[in-house]
Write an enzyme that holds these catalytic residues in place. Structure first.
Site, mmCIF file in Angstrom:
data_model
loop_
_atom_site.group_PDB
_atom_site.id
_atom_site.type_symbol
_atom_site.label_atom_id
_atom_site.label_comp_id
_atom_site.label_asym_id
_atom_site.label_seq_id
_atom_site.Cartn_x
_atom_site.Cartn_y
_atom_site.Cartn_z
ATOM 1 N N ASP A 21 -23.672 32.458 -4.416
ATOM 2 C CA ASP A 21 -23.980 33.835 -5.171
ATOM 3 C C ASP A 21 -22.964 34.562 -5.104
ATOM 4 O OD1 ASP A 21 -24.866 35.936 -6.342
ATOM 5 O OD2 ASP A 21 -26.177 36.372 -4.935
ATOM 6 N N ASN A 23 -22.560 37.653 -7.134
ATOM 7 C CA ASN A 23 -22.812 39.007 -7.178
ATOM 8 C C ASN A 23 -24.324 39.458 -6.807
ATOM 9 O OD1 ASN A 23 -24.860 37.655 -8.677
ATOM 10 N ND2 ASN A 23 -24.324 38.247 -10.641
ATOM 11 N N ASP A 29 -24.100 30.901 -8.861
ATOM 12 C CA ASP A 29 -23.181 31.246 -10.304
ATOM 13 C C ASP A 29 -21.881 30.573 -10.263
ATOM 14 O OD1 ASP A 29 -21.751 33.146 -8.745
ATOM 15 O OD2 ASP A 29 -23.308 34.782 -9.028
ATOM 16 N N ASP A 98 -23.723 17.931 -16.884
ATOM 17 C CA ASP A 98 -25.122 17.140 -16.926
ATOM 18 C C ASP A 98 -25.352 17.238 -18.766
ATOM 19 O OD1 ASP A 98 -27.766 16.323 -16.132
ATOM 20 O OD2 ASP A 98 -26.894 17.089 -14.412
ATOM 21 N N ASP A 199 -29.086 12.786 -18.091
ATOM 22 C CA ASP A 199 -30.487 12.845 -17.602
ATOM 23 C C ASP A 199 -31.428 12.156 -18.369
ATOM 24 O OD1 ASP A 199 -32.121 14.509 -15.944
ATOM 25 O OD2 ASP A 199 -33.102 14.949 -17.710
ATOM 26 N N GLU A 256 -28.879 8.515 -15.789
ATOM 27 C CA GLU A 256 -29.870 8.455 -14.846
ATOM 28 C C GLU A 256 -31.144 7.454 -15.343
ATOM 29 O OE1 GLU A 256 -33.158 11.644 -12.649
ATOM 30 O OE2 GLU A 256 -32.579 12.053 -14.839
ATOM 31 N N HIS A 329 -30.410 16.436 -6.395
ATOM 32 C CA HIS A 329 -31.323 17.704 -6.555
ATOM 33 C C HIS A 329 -32.621 17.339 -6.586
ATOM 34 C CE1 HIS A 329 -30.404 15.977 -10.543
ATOM 35 N NE2 HIS A 329 -31.544 16.508 -10.974
ATOM 36 N N ASP A 330 -33.132 15.839 -7.111
ATOM 37 C CA ASP A 330 -34.557 15.667 -7.092
ATOM 38 C C ASP A 330 -35.018 14.873 -5.864
ATOM 39 O OD1 ASP A 330 -35.130 16.449 -9.697
ATOM 40 O OD2 ASP A 330 -34.326 14.668 -10.782
#
Length: 561
Positions: A21, A23, A29, A98, A199, A256, A329-330
């Site tokens: 991050d 900010n 971000d 993605d 995806d 995927e 991430h899954d």
């Protein structure tokens, strides 16, 4: 075997919400990613795969896209993204994006139009059906629990959503819709990106008629995967996509594909068929699940893993190409799932990395894996953020009266938020991820496990990854060598060889916290002349033996002939 840059690359997946991050709003971000590009360059990776940063109401953390050609406000602007691409390319790295085109958000302009009336020109961009006997059109269950159909009062019909009800499925039977998707893909490729991770791309072709799934237990809803995984027109759609878009650029593509086996993967990845470069298989991710699916925990049987990996390694050799991964991430953190994240965290993380990076295929590193980040144990359900976890908990505990502690235990082991806690950059507040309050809590072990500490320690997991990546660049055998399993029945040791031209590699890994005896099979000839890498310090006399005792989670890679 034809050589190509994407076979020789190592790919690093960034989940932007949890990366860095810049900010202080507690959300990772694009500017935060730019800040850390030198860290990734030093690690040695070639390609960055960026999980979705598109405009989204964020029902499923960005996999519900409301505008494919805008950036989510929380992540920055399209100008920030342009700078990111420039900064990545200036460091001689590549960027893949993605591509989420099985479904959009229900807030996408196409869907807003589609739901207005049955004769709207966008109606057929999505899958609408009348109800049946006062209920949904069929008995399919959504991946996030409940029915895969959502009733819409305005037109008295249901739309299909294989995931959240805010993720209506696109209708790939409609050629106008397909052309819109291809135009959008070309727009990104013309900006200069280097490919796509697609995806659930093998879900885009559904069996016409949408038949009910077999339901022997008479549940309200059941998985209908046989009617939308690898559907009747999937190869036609992908070949059309390749012809219209992909073939016009020097890029990499990875699909995927839940429910794909090695034989089907050949069809998707065989070069002369003109579809994709690689697929993500899920078979090895299901080996520690019981008959009732992901949340039904069972220990991994190493013999099952050997059988599965070998099937893919030998099945695709010389035909297609493998993607190599143990977490994303899954999925939960690999050192917690397949190693020992307590007493042997360092050793087992290095062993698993060696096992994976020495296979044939393109390795994927998920953010934080390279410093040995672990699963998290949040104390209450309120600390979790993932829609899949929250829906499952509601269904099983709140509505189903299941034992709360048993359900929480399965979340500790398998929940997707294990991978989504912020990157632990240093030992300052929130692991240096943010100066504000993070969108999801940082794993409390950040004081001990963080990138700053790992960079300073020459024996860290991070520096071990750097060496693995360097070895891959220096040794073509690691990329192109043929795989052969040895000691197939050994219950602790996963050992295999790679052969290329006149060279051989021997890879030996101990998947247990007990000592294990390695003895080269009698019918196998291998003469070691160099120890390439190991995760324990070895005596000089040990370095060239073909039989030895492995310590807990020990791994060795020998080069020879």
């Amino acid at each position: 075997m034809e050589k190509s840059w994407w076979k020789e690359s190592v790919i690093y997946q960034i989940y932007p919400r949890s990366f860095k991050d810049s900010n202080g709003d507690g959300i990772g971000d694009i500017k935060g990613i730019i800040e850390k590009l030198d860290y990734l360059k030093k690690l040695g990776v070639d390609v960055i795969w960026l999980s979705p940063v598109y405009k989204s109401p964020n029902d499923d953390n960005g996999y519900d896209i409301s505008n494919y050609q805008e950036v989510m406000d929380e992540f920055g602007t399209l100008e920030d993204w342009d700078q990111l691409l420039h900064e990545i390319h200036s460091r001689s790295m590549k960027l893949i994006m993605d591509l989420v085109v099985n479904h959009s958000s229900d807030e996408h302009a196409w869907f807003t139009e589609s739901r207005k009336s049955k004769d709207n020109p966008y109606r057929d961009y999505y899958i609408w059906r009348p109800g049946k006997d006062g209920k949904e059109p069929n008995n399919w269950e959504s991946a996030f629990s409940g029915s895969a159909w959502q009733y819409d009062e305005d037109t008295d019909e249901y739309y299909l959503h294989l995931f959240s009800k805010k993720q209506p499925d696109l209708n790939w039977e409609n050629p106008t819709l397909r052309n819109e998707v291809y135009k959008m893909m070309a727009w990104w490729l013309d900006k200069g990106i280097d490919g796509f991770r697609m995806d659930v791309i093998n879900f885009i072709s559904k069996v016409p008629g949408f038949p009910d799934a077999a339901n022997p237990e008479e549940k309200a809803y059941v998985g209908g995967g046989q009617y939308y995984m690898n559907g009747p027109r999937i190869h036609e759609f992908l070949q059309e996509m390749n012809k219209e878009v992909l073939s016009k650029y020097d890029i990499m593509t990875v699909g995927e594909m839940p429910g794909v086996d090695a034989e089907e993967a050949k069809l998707y990845t065989e070069q002369n068929r003109g579809e994709l470069n690689m697929v993500f298989t899920f078979e090895h991710m299901d080996l520690d699940s019981g008959p009732n699916g992901k949340w039904d925990l069972k220990p991994l049987n190493l013999l099952d893993l050997k059988e599965n990996i070998t099937k893919w390694q030998t099945g695709l050799h010389g035909v297609g190409w493998n993607s190599l991964y143990l977490n994303n991430h899954d999925q939960p953190r690999m050192v917690s799932r397949f190693g020992n994240d307590q007493e042997y965290r360092n050793e087992s993380a290095k062993m698993l990395a060696t096992f994976l990076h020495m296979l044939q295929g393109t390795p994927y590193i998920y953010q934080g894996e390279e410093i040995g980040m672990t699963n998290v144990r949040f104390g209450t359900i309120d600390e979790y953020r993932d829609i899949e976890i929250l829906n499952m908990y509601k269904e099983k505990v709140i509505d189903g009266n299941m034992d709360k502690n048993k359900v929480l235990e399965s979340i500790y082991v398998k929940g997707r938020d294990n991978a989504r806690t912020p990157i632990q950059w240093d030992d300052t507040d929130h692991g240096g991820f943010t100066s504000g309050q993070p969108w999801i809590k940082v794993n409390p072990n950040y004081k001990q496990i963080n990138a700053k500490q790992a960079i300073q320690d020459p024996n860290s997991i991070y520096h071990y990854y750097r060496k693995l990546i360097r070895l891959r660049k220096e040794n073509e055998i690691i990329v192109y060598g043929e795989y052969e399993l040895i000691l197939a029945e050994h219950e602790q040791i996963f050992a295999y060889t790679r052969s290329y031209q006149e060279e051989k590699l021997l890879i030996v890994t101990n998947f247990s916290e007990e000592q294990a005896e390695f003895v080269m099979p009698k019918d196998y000839t291998f003469t070691p002349n160099e120890l390439l890498i190991s995760n324990y310090v070895l005596e000089e006399t040990e370095a060239k033996r073909t039989s030895f005792t492995l310590r807990p989670y020990e791994t060795r890679v020998y080069k020879g002939y």
